[in-house]
Scaffold this motif. Sequence first.
Motif, PDB file in Angstrom:
ATOM      1  N   UNK A 142       0.825  -1.211   0.000  1.00 34.74           N
ATOM      2  CA  UNK A 142       0.000   0.000   0.000  1.00 34.74           C
ATOM      3  C   UNK A 142       0.859   1.261   0.000  1.00 34.74           C
ATOM      4  N   UNK A 143       2.069   1.145   0.511  1.00 33.93           N
ATOM      5  CA  UNK A 143       3.016   2.254   0.454  1.00 33.93           C
ATOM      6  C   UNK A 143       3.410   2.547  -0.989  1.00 33.93           C
ATOM      7  N   UNK A 144       3.319   1.529  -1.847  1.00 33.44           N
ATOM      8  CA  UNK A 144       3.620   1.733  -3.255  1.00 33.44           C
ATOM      9  C   UNK A 144       4.897   1.076  -3.724  1.00 33.44           C
ATOM     10  N   UNK A 145       5.351   0.054  -3.007  1.00 29.45           N
ATOM     11  CA  UNK A 145       6.578  -0.634  -3.403  1.00 29.45           C
ATOM     12  C   UNK A 145       6.402  -1.319  -4.752  1.00 29.45           C
ATOM     13  N   UNK A 146       7.442  -1.262  -5.558  1.00 32.84           N
ATOM     14  CA  UNK A 146       7.392  -1.901  -6.872  1.00 32.84           C
ATOM     15  C   UNK A 146       7.425  -3.418  -6.743  1.00 32.84           C
ATOM     16  N   UNK A 147       8.131  -3.911  -5.724  1.00 30.16           N
ATOM     17  CA  UNK A 147       8.246  -5.353  -5.475  1.00 30.16           C
ATOM     18  C   UNK A 147       7.965  -5.565  -3.992  1.00 30.16           C
TER      19      UNK A 147
END
Length: 203
Positions: A142-147
Amino acid sequence: MSPRSAEVNEELRRRSCERLLKAAVELVEERGYEATTLADIAGRAGAARGLISYYFPGKRQLLQSAVHRLMHLRLAAALEREPRTEDGRELLARAIDAVLGLAVDRPRLMRTHMAGILTAEGFIQCPEQQRLAQLLRETVDRYGAADAETDYRLLRALLMGAVVAVLLPGAPMPVERLRAELFQRYGLDWELGVPPGRPLSAR
């Protein structure tokens, strides 16, 4: 009297296991790991001593599961507290503060837990650990990490390192400094989450 259903039996087992986990946390925090016996834990939980062996291979595994449950509950409460939010940066800040907060609030318990992870038995994969991992993984996503999987593992390593630094006997690092480093790493504003000095009830 008709026999209990499978669902009822499963619920009773779940409650018994939770009482054991709760008792383990309480007693280790009160007395320390070496002074706490499995019989003590069973007695505090109101359970038969043999029931522990049904769920856990030994005391170290029981304690790891107990602390992972505590961490899971603390993290879940932090993520869901009011005001509710879908902001990934706020959620990550809350997650970091929840874990660091445990090191500050319950140092004896967390020091024992970290010492156990560093023994030959190592890091134990158990249902409680998996619940904690899933929450952290979802937070990173949810933080937006790509992986999310790779970044979850990195976050876990960073949090473990920070907890050890807070608890290091004779040379502890200030939690504020560690928090600042983690927040800088993830680009989080200091006022997100629960900054040091806020009431513990906010964690």
